[in-house]
Design a protein around this motif. Structure first.
Motif, PDB file in Angstrom:
ATOM      1  N   GLY A   8       0.822  -1.212   0.000  1.00 29.50           N
ATOM      2  CA  GLY A   8       0.000   0.000   0.000  1.00 29.50           C
ATOM      3  C   GLY A   8       0.850   1.254   0.000  1.00 29.50           C
ATOM      4  O   GLY A   8       0.571   2.214  -0.736  1.00 29.50           O
ATOM      5  N   LEU A   9       1.902   1.265   0.815  1.00 28.36           N
ATOM      6  CA  LEU A   9       2.811   2.412   0.840  1.00 28.36           C
ATOM      7  C   LEU A   9       3.534   2.576  -0.497  1.00 28.36           C
ATOM      8  O   LEU A   9       3.754   3.706  -0.971  1.00 28.36           O
ATOM      9  CB  LEU A   9       3.825   2.256   1.976  1.00 28.36           C
ATOM     10  CG  LEU A   9       3.269   2.218   3.406  1.00 28.36           C
ATOM     11  CD1 LEU A   9       4.407   2.012   4.405  1.00 28.36           C
ATOM     12  CD2 LEU A   9       2.501   3.495   3.743  1.00 28.36           C
ATOM     13  N   GLN A  10       3.900   1.471  -1.111  1.00 33.00           N
ATOM     14  CA  GLN A  10       4.592   1.541  -2.401  1.00 33.00           C
ATOM     15  C   GLN A  10       3.686   2.097  -3.493  1.00 33.00           C
ATOM     16  O   GLN A  10       4.152   2.832  -4.382  1.00 33.00           O
ATOM     17  CB  GLN A  10       5.118   0.152  -2.771  1.00 33.00           C
ATOM     18  CG  GLN A  10       6.291  -0.284  -1.899  1.00 33.00           C
ATOM     19  CD  GLN A  10       6.635  -1.756  -2.040  1.00 33.00           C
ATOM     20  OE1 GLN A  10       5.798  -2.558  -2.465  1.00 33.00           O
ATOM     21  NE2 GLN A  10       7.847  -2.125  -1.664  1.00 33.00           N
ATOM     22  N   ARG A  11       2.391   1.772  -3.432  1.00 34.65           N
ATOM     23  CA  ARG A  11       1.459   2.357  -4.408  1.00 34.65           C
ATOM     24  C   ARG A  11       1.373   3.871  -4.224  1.00 34.65           C
ATOM     25  O   ARG A  11       1.300   4.624  -5.206  1.00 34.65           O
ATOM     26  CB  ARG A  11       0.076   1.715  -4.256  1.00 34.65           C
ATOM     27  CG  ARG A  11      -0.010   0.310  -4.817  1.00 34.65           C
ATOM     28  CD  ARG A  11      -1.448  -0.162  -4.933  1.00 34.65           C
ATOM     29  NE  ARG A  11      -2.084  -0.303  -3.633  1.00 34.65           N
ATOM     30  CZ  ARG A  11      -2.042  -1.421  -2.898  1.00 34.65           C
ATOM     31  NH1 ARG A  11      -1.384  -2.484  -3.329  1.00 34.65           N
ATOM     32  NH2 ARG A  11      -2.664  -1.472  -1.733  1.00 34.65           N
ATOM     33  N   LEU A  12       1.408   4.327  -2.971  1.00 35.64           N
ATOM     34  CA  LEU A  12       1.401   5.771  -2.721  1.00 35.64           C
ATOM     35  C   LEU A  12       2.692   6.408  -3.239  1.00 35.64           C
ATOM     36  O   LEU A  12       2.679   7.525  -3.755  1.00 35.64           O
ATOM     37  CB  LEU A  12       1.221   6.041  -1.223  1.00 35.64           C
ATOM     38  CG  LEU A  12      -0.148   5.640  -0.642  1.00 35.64           C
ATOM     39  CD1 LEU A  12      -0.149   5.808   0.878  1.00 35.64           C
ATOM     40  CD2 LEU A  12      -1.271   6.458  -1.265  1.00 35.64           C
ATOM     41  N   LYS A  13       3.786   5.703  -3.103  1.00 34.28           N
ATOM     42  CA  LYS A  13       5.064   6.214  -3.606  1.00 34.28           C
ATOM     43  C   LYS A  13       5.012   6.417  -5.116  1.00 34.28           C
ATOM     44  O   LYS A  13       5.537   7.411  -5.645  1.00 34.28           O
ATOM     45  CB  LYS A  13       6.199   5.243  -3.243  1.00 34.28           C
ATOM     46  CG  LYS A  13       7.581   5.679  -3.722  1.00 34.28           C
ATOM     47  CD  LYS A  13       8.637   4.672  -3.278  1.00 34.28           C
ATOM     48  CE  LYS A  13      10.033   5.130  -3.678  1.00 34.28           C
ATOM     49  NZ  LYS A  13      10.229   5.175  -5.134  1.00 34.28           N
ATOM     50  N   MET A  14       4.384   5.517  -5.806  1.00 39.71           N
ATOM     51  CA  MET A  14       4.255   5.651  -7.262  1.00 39.71           C
ATOM     52  C   MET A  14       3.365   6.836  -7.634  1.00 39.71           C
ATOM     53  O   MET A  14       3.541   7.447  -8.689  1.00 39.71           O
ATOM     54  CB  MET A  14       3.680   4.365  -7.840  1.00 39.71           C
ATOM     55  CG  MET A  14       4.605   3.160  -7.717  1.00 39.71           C
ATOM     56  SD  MET A  14       3.837   1.632  -8.309  1.00 39.71           S
ATOM     57  CE  MET A  14       3.627   2.029 -10.050  1.00 39.71           C
ATOM     58  N   LYS A  15       2.441   7.192  -6.759  1.00 41.25           N
ATOM     59  CA  LYS A  15       1.482   8.258  -7.054  1.00 41.25           C
ATOM     60  C   LYS A  15       2.047   9.640  -6.760  1.00 41.25           C
ATOM     61  O   LYS A  15       1.720  10.608  -7.457  1.00 41.25           O
ATOM     62  CB  LYS A  15       0.209   8.016  -6.231  1.00 41.25           C
ATOM     63  CG  LYS A  15      -0.909   9.014  -6.487  1.00 41.25           C
ATOM     64  CD  LYS A  15      -2.176   8.603  -5.736  1.00 41.25           C
ATOM     65  CE  LYS A  15      -3.320   9.563  -6.019  1.00 41.25           C
ATOM     66  NZ  LYS A  15      -4.572   9.160  -5.332  1.00 41.25           N
ATOM     67  N   TYR A  16       2.891   9.750  -5.732  1.00 37.50           N
ATOM     68  CA  TYR A  16       3.377  11.061  -5.288  1.00 37.50           C
ATOM     69  C   TYR A  16       4.891  11.147  -5.483  1.00 37.50           C
ATOM     70  O   TYR A  16       5.657  10.473  -4.784  1.00 37.50           O
ATOM     71  CB  TYR A  16       3.013  11.299  -3.818  1.00 37.50           C
ATOM     72  CG  TYR A  16       1.515  11.349  -3.593  1.00 37.50           C
ATOM     73  CD1 TYR A  16       0.786  12.491  -3.903  1.00 37.50           C
ATOM     74  CD2 TYR A  16       0.832  10.245  -3.092  1.00 37.50           C
ATOM     75  CE1 TYR A  16      -0.592  12.544  -3.713  1.00 37.50           C
ATOM     76  CE2 TYR A  16      -0.547  10.280  -2.889  1.00 37.50           C
ATOM     77  CZ  TYR A  16      -1.246  11.427  -3.210  1.00 37.50           C
ATOM     78  OH  TYR A  16      -2.614  11.471  -3.025  1.00 37.50           O
TER      79      TYR A  16
END
Length: 457
Positions: free
Chosen positions: A355-363
């Motif tokens: 989940g954190l990695q998906r946020l990293k890809m977004k921001y």
């Protein structure tokens, strides 16, 4: 008095009568809490907060855990208070549980003593070190946090903990930690060959480095947070074994501070189990009682605290063995050991990290996410790729002071900033969190990061 008048009245008391020297006032308008359960805290305005840091990892097993709370209630009705000069059943059974657990993992026999908080039990560890080595000097790591009592401030690396209190004569020798995303030596993790660990070992090579000679050294102990509480920084798995054995060979005791990262926070009972080292002394606190009726513990090898060496009176605090704390800790230990955390947590850990990695890809401003067990960090950089100073603190305020929607309900988030520049977030969700609750946390965190992005780098 209506609700708003009551809130204004309480804020006025805070303004006029409370000392602002504590960590409450890192926020300009701190939460006035009213109730809690599981991973949620509800304030006086009935805002519901999802706590992603669980009181700095003091409540690994959730707020108001019914099994632990019931054990305390039973103790309240039978032996709520008793002199620390006496024995009682809970204290003895708790000591056995800890010593048995360490023995199972290390093959070492040891003994335990108790105190009432993290700083106090680190002080007790210092006494054990000095009694056995007769040396005053100790070492710790840059970025370390071991507490804020006056003596223990000398082990914690942050200068601001000491700057107003004069020179700390016993200040620790501090070595760079393996903070690979912000390397002190400006090396690249991919090809540095554990440079920082090798430099620690090298400091003992010759007496001209000012620490040790062939047959002597000035250091009694090395105090280690294996994953640093400052930012939940997770070092490479072979970092410690590059220098810890040499330290121990020279008679330097290894004190493993598990206060914030023990009790299955990293996926194992003790964090040292990840790093192929065996400490001489272990400190526990915070989730030791799941945040109830504070108690702390220090375990040490038998040779260091045998009855002949650590004789009566060497360590004492009036409430060190208090019966409510030992009852809470014993039930916490039983609760923890009855769960199969070591096999369950890797699945949750991987899901949370994804989940954190998906946020990293977004921001784009998210530089790194990392995790070990249920311990995670997220770091932010500015447009030049440098640490985005105080971005973590800004995110904490945005999360705490604004409403966010999830499936038709309104929540707020309790976050914790981390890193040497407060440039990120450190996350320590409660260990019994569900997949659905992780999904909710990620959705709310996404909204907080969107606001942070809008605020400008």
């Amino acid at each position: 008095m209506d609700k708003q008048d009551k809130i204004d009245y309480l804020r006025k008391i805070d303004e006029q009568y409370m000392s602002w020297g504590d960590t409450v006032h890192y926020q300009s308008r701190p939460i006035i809490a009213q109730s809690c359960r599981g991973e949620t805290v509800i304030d006086i305005n009935q805002h519901i907060y999802i706590d992603t840091q669980m009181w700095h990892s003091s409540c690994n097993f959730g707020y108001r855990n019914p099994e632990i709370e019931q054990a305390m209630n039973r103790q309240m009705c039978s032996l709520p208070q008793v002199s620390g000069d006496f024995l009682h059943e809970e204290k003895l059974l708790l000591a056995k549980q800890i010593c048995d657990a360490v023995y199972e993992r290390t093959g070492l026999k040891g003994r335990v003593s108790f105190n009432v908080g993290g700083s106090m039990v680190v002080e007790d560890a210092l006494k054990i070190v000095r009694k056995n080595t007769r040396r005053n000097r100790v070492a710790s790591m840059m970025g370390a946090y071991h507490g804020r009592s006056l003596t223990v401030s000398g082990l914690s690396s942050s200068h601001r903990y000491r700057q107003y209190f004069g020179e700390c004569a016993d200040r620790a020798i501090m070595y760079p930690f393996a903070h690979c995303s912000q390397c002190y030596y400006e090396k690249n993790r991919e090809d540095c060959n554990d440079y920082c660990a090798r430099m620690i070992a090298k400091s003992l090579d010759t007496d001209f480095y000012g620490v040790a000679s062939d047959d002597s050294n000035e250091i009694g102990a090395f105090f280690l947070e294996l994953c640093q509480g400052r930012g939940y920084t997770i070092p490479p798995r072979n970092f410690f074994k590059k220098f810890v054995p040499e330290m121990q060979r020279r008679g330097i005791l290894i004190v493993d501070d598990e206060i914030q990262i023990g009790m299955y926070r990293t996926g194992k009972l003790f964090a040292f189990e990840h790093y192929e080292i065996v400490p001489d002394i272990i400190t526990l606190s915070k989730s030791f009682t799941n945040g109830l009726s504070p108690l702390s513990a220090v375990w040490a090898r038998e040779e260091l605290v045998s009855r002949e060496i650590f004789t009566p009176g060497h360590a004492h605090s009036n409430f060190a063995n208090h019966s409510l704390g030992t009852a809470a800790a014993l039930q916490t230990w039983r609760y923890m050991m009855s769960r199969d955390y070591e096999s369950q947590l890797p699945v949750k850990s991987e899901y949370y990290l994804q989940g954190l990695q998906r946020l990293k890809m977004k921001y784009p401003f998210i530089h790194q996410v990392d995790g070990l067990g249920m311990l995670f960090n997220m770091t932010f950089t500015d447009n030049q790729g440098r640490p985005w100073k105080n971005a973590g603190k800004r995110a904490v305020t945005l999360a705490q002071d604004n409403d966010y929607a999830y499936h038709g309900e309104i929540f707020r988030l309790i976050l914790n900033s981390g890193g040497y520049y407060n440039e990120g977030l450190k996350l320590a969700p409660y260990l019994d969190i569900t997949i659905a609750q992780i999904d909710r946390t990620m959705a709310l965190l996404d909204q907080v990061l969107a606001r942070l992005s809008e605020s400008g780098v």
